[in-house]
Design a protein around this motif. Structure first.
Motif: not given
Length: 695
Positions: A414, A429-430, A441
């Motif tokens: 990421f 997203t992360r 996640y």
């Protein structure tokens, strides 16, 4: 050992060929005429048939035609024996599907060379077939991977002419395309064998109306079906091809509706998405291409008409129609076609718009009933075999695509500016956590920007099947519950060794942080009420949580709470078609500080088990301390079994009777249900205090 069947009425020639080939190590069987040879071929399934042309009762040509007509024998290599100057027989034999011929008289070397040529040819054909199957599976896998990633899905049918295809004929026809909507979402929730079973059952039922109405050149790719209806094909009904295609499409829609009932029963309580299909119909010029040899000929339809029919099927979901037909089909189908909505579509790959309509029914006339639209039923076995192969390929492809996608998550970096990874409409997203076999996640649902959590399990290691079963069970249980105080689960998918769950994201975390800061009595009661309502909801569905604790009570931004983490929950219903992970008597499941006496002793659990854990939580929320502590697990379990219920401080003394009933050692001495606990709180006017905001 290779088996060779010799069919020859001349005793000397038959015995001589048999003797020569036995010396080369072949297993030889013999027949004196074509009728006897066909019976032996059906019984023994030989690798090669060597047959004379001129024989009594059934000659070589009739035997060859009979072999090619039977699916179990159609791929058998056939060598025909002809006279040296009988060129007409040679041409007829090769045209009818013979693999080779040998002119009499012939030598031992010529016979063995001819056989060697047959075996090489057969090997090449088998390798070609295997390559084609692998290419087809890989094509499907790419399409399913694109679908799982939320990208443009390549055509599963591969609408371009295959390499090496030869144009056989150009006809005017109506093309039917059908597809299962949201197939990947459905397939994710079943294992490979179940996906194959589902597709086989579905296609066997939906193919019947296609064949009955004269559909030909059936092609199965994944969850899709293509068929061609033409007036130019011999043996078809005199009814217009477009009319028969409309009849088939409507019958498929009915078959799909009936199939939905089977699906709901077969996979009850599995949280499958609603089952639906889409059908597209378009009429025009169609090119029929031929692949392969005469005896192993495969035909496929290509052209603008085929492409347009596929695009119309793809548009059915957005339109909300089951059967979408072009104006060309309506014009050719005759009277009695009932329609719903009408519109024009900008079809990709075409210049200009296509006028389309929703087909809702067909009023049959006397001619329809007279002709019955019944043809090609003799191909049922061939279609069934094709369905079986397609189902197995599709199951491997869709589960393999999901496995590759989930495996890629572990390697994803990421980094700013990097293209985000996508999974089923979620943009990752992360990475926010990892532990053991599970990685977590943060993602965003692309349709509305909702933050969600993707929990991914890698259970590929030895002995990890139980963890995978529990992970799948969590979704299976929660997908049946809609309650504001139970965590929301949005999606789930699994392979043989991977699984993921898309669930609600709680930015504020769990109740532990609030508990550590100290909680007022009104706030404790507010949480108690909401958790009790959650328990009432899951118990009504036959689910026992078994691991109630502050870490599994999640906080929403508005201060409300939701019950989460059903990884060790247990169903009391034990659905017929989905065996949940069982816990043996004596096994301890749950967090020791919050275990009920029956869990501590490995006895049968009931909904009252969760109420005991809620009592532990209630004491801790009110006092900031756990009711029982010990230096070892055995001592802690012993206190759950025999220690008296602790006393609350004087400021909370009014709640002591509630605590006593919740933490009673015997399940039968506790509240009879979560609903009974709510009623008790109402009777004590505690709910009115909370509702009035008297904090």
């Amino acid at each position: 050992m290779t088996t060779i069947l010799i069919v020859e009425d001349d005793d000397a020639i038959r015995n001589n060929i048999g003797r020569l080939l036995r010396l080369e190590g072949y297993d030889i069987v013999a027949a004196v005429n074509g009728r006897e040879g066909l019976e032996l071929a059906r019984e023994l399934k030989p690798d090669v048939v060597i047959t004379d042309v001129s024989m009594p009762e059934m000659d070589g040509f009739e035997l060859l035609e009979a072999i090619r007509a039977e699916r179990a024998l159609s791929a058998t290599s056939v060598m025909m024996l002809t006279a040296l100057d009988d060129r007409a027989s040679m041409r007829r034999g090769m045209t009818s599907g013979a693999d080779d011929y040998l002119a009499k008289p012939f030598t031992r070397v010529e016979l063995l060379e001819a056989l060697e040529g047959l075996f090489k040819k057969r090997t090449r054909v088998e390798e070609t077939i295997q390559t084609a199957v692998q290419a087809r599976e890989e094509h499907l896998r790419r399409a399913f991977t694109a679908s799982l990633g939320g990208n443009h899905v390549p055509d599963k049918f591969g609408l371009e002419p295959p390499a090496g295809a030869v144009t056989d004929q150009v006809i005017n026809a109506t093309v039917l395309f059908s597809d299962i909507r949201n197939f990947t979402s459905l397939a994710e929730k079943l294992n490979s064998a179940e996906v194959a079973e589902l597709l086989t059952y579905y296609f066997e039922r939906t193919c019947e109306p296609v064949l009955t109405n004269g559909g030909r050149h059936l092609k199965f790719i994944g969850d899709g079906l293509m068929a061609v209806f033409s007036d130019t094909m011999s043996g078809t009904s005199p009814l217009p091809a477009a009319r028969r295609a409309v009849s088939a499409a409507l019958a498929m829609a009915l078959a799909a509706h009936e199939f939905r009932s089977w699906l709901d029963k077969r996979f009850a309580q599995r949280g499958l998405p609603p089952f639906a299909i889409g059908v597209g119909l378009h009429a025009g010029e169609v090119t029929i291409c031929r692949l392969g040899t005469i005896q192993n000929k495969e035909t496929t339809a290509i052209g603008d008409t085929v492409n347009t029919a596929a695009r119309l099927e793809a548009s059915s979901k957005e339109l909300g129609w089951t059967v979408v037909a072009s104006d060309a089909v309506l014009r050719q189908a005759g009277e009695g076609v009932q329609t719903g909505g009408m519109t024009s579509l900008d079809v990709r790959g075409r210049i200009g718009f296509v006028d389309v309509a929703e087909i809702t029914g067909l009023v049959t006339n006397l001619q329809d009933k007279r002709h019955g639209m019944a043809t090609l039923t003799e191909r049922a076995n061939e279609i069934r075999a094709a369905v079986q192969v397609n189902s197995e390929i599709t199951a491997r492809a869709v589960k393999g695509a999901l496995k590759s996608k989930l495996s890629a998550l572990k390697e994803h970096q990421f980094q700013p500016g990097q293209e985000p990874l996508r999974l089923k409409g979620y943009r990752l997203t992360r990475k926010i956590g990892a532990g053991g076999m599970t990685e977590v996640y943060l993602a965003v649902r692309e349709t509305d920007g909702l933050p969600v959590v993707l929990k991914v399990l890698d259970a590929a290691g030895k002995g990890m099947s139980e963890h995978l079963s529990r992970f799948i069970q969590e979704y299976t249980l929660l997908s049946r519950i809609e309650d504001p105080h139970v965590i929301r689960i949005y999606d789930q998918g699994f392979t043989d060794d991977h699984a993921y769950i898309a669930m609600e994201y709680f930015e504020r975390g769990d109740l532990r942080s609030e508990l550590n800061q100290g909680m007022t009595q009104p706030r404790v009661l507010e949480v108690m009420v909401q958790v009790t309502r959650a328990l009432d909801a899951i118990h009504a569905r036959g689910i026992i949580h078994r691991d109630l604790k502050p870490e599994n009570i999640m906080l929403r931004p508005d201060g409300s709470v939701a019950l989460a983490d059903f990884g060790v929950a247990k169903s009391m219903l034990q659905p017929e078609n989905f065996a949940l992970t069982e816990t043996r008597h004596g096994d301890v499941v749950g967090t020791p500080y919050y275990l009920s006496p029956e869990q501590a002793s490995g006895q049968r659990i009931t909904p009252a088990t969760d109420l005991y854990s809620l009592g532990i939580m209630m004491f801790e929320m009110l006092t900031g301390e756990r009711p029982y502590r010990a230096e070892s697990l055995d001592l802690l379990l012993a206190r759950h079994l025999s220690a008296p219920t602790p006393q609350l401080p004087d400021s909370h003394a009014a709640l002591q009777p509630v605590l006593e009933l919740l933490m009673a050692k015997k399940p039968e001495d506790r509240y009879k249900s979560a609903r009974a606990l709510l009623q008790d709180l109402e009777d004590r006017a505690l709910l009115r205090t909370v509702a009035g905001g008297k904090h």
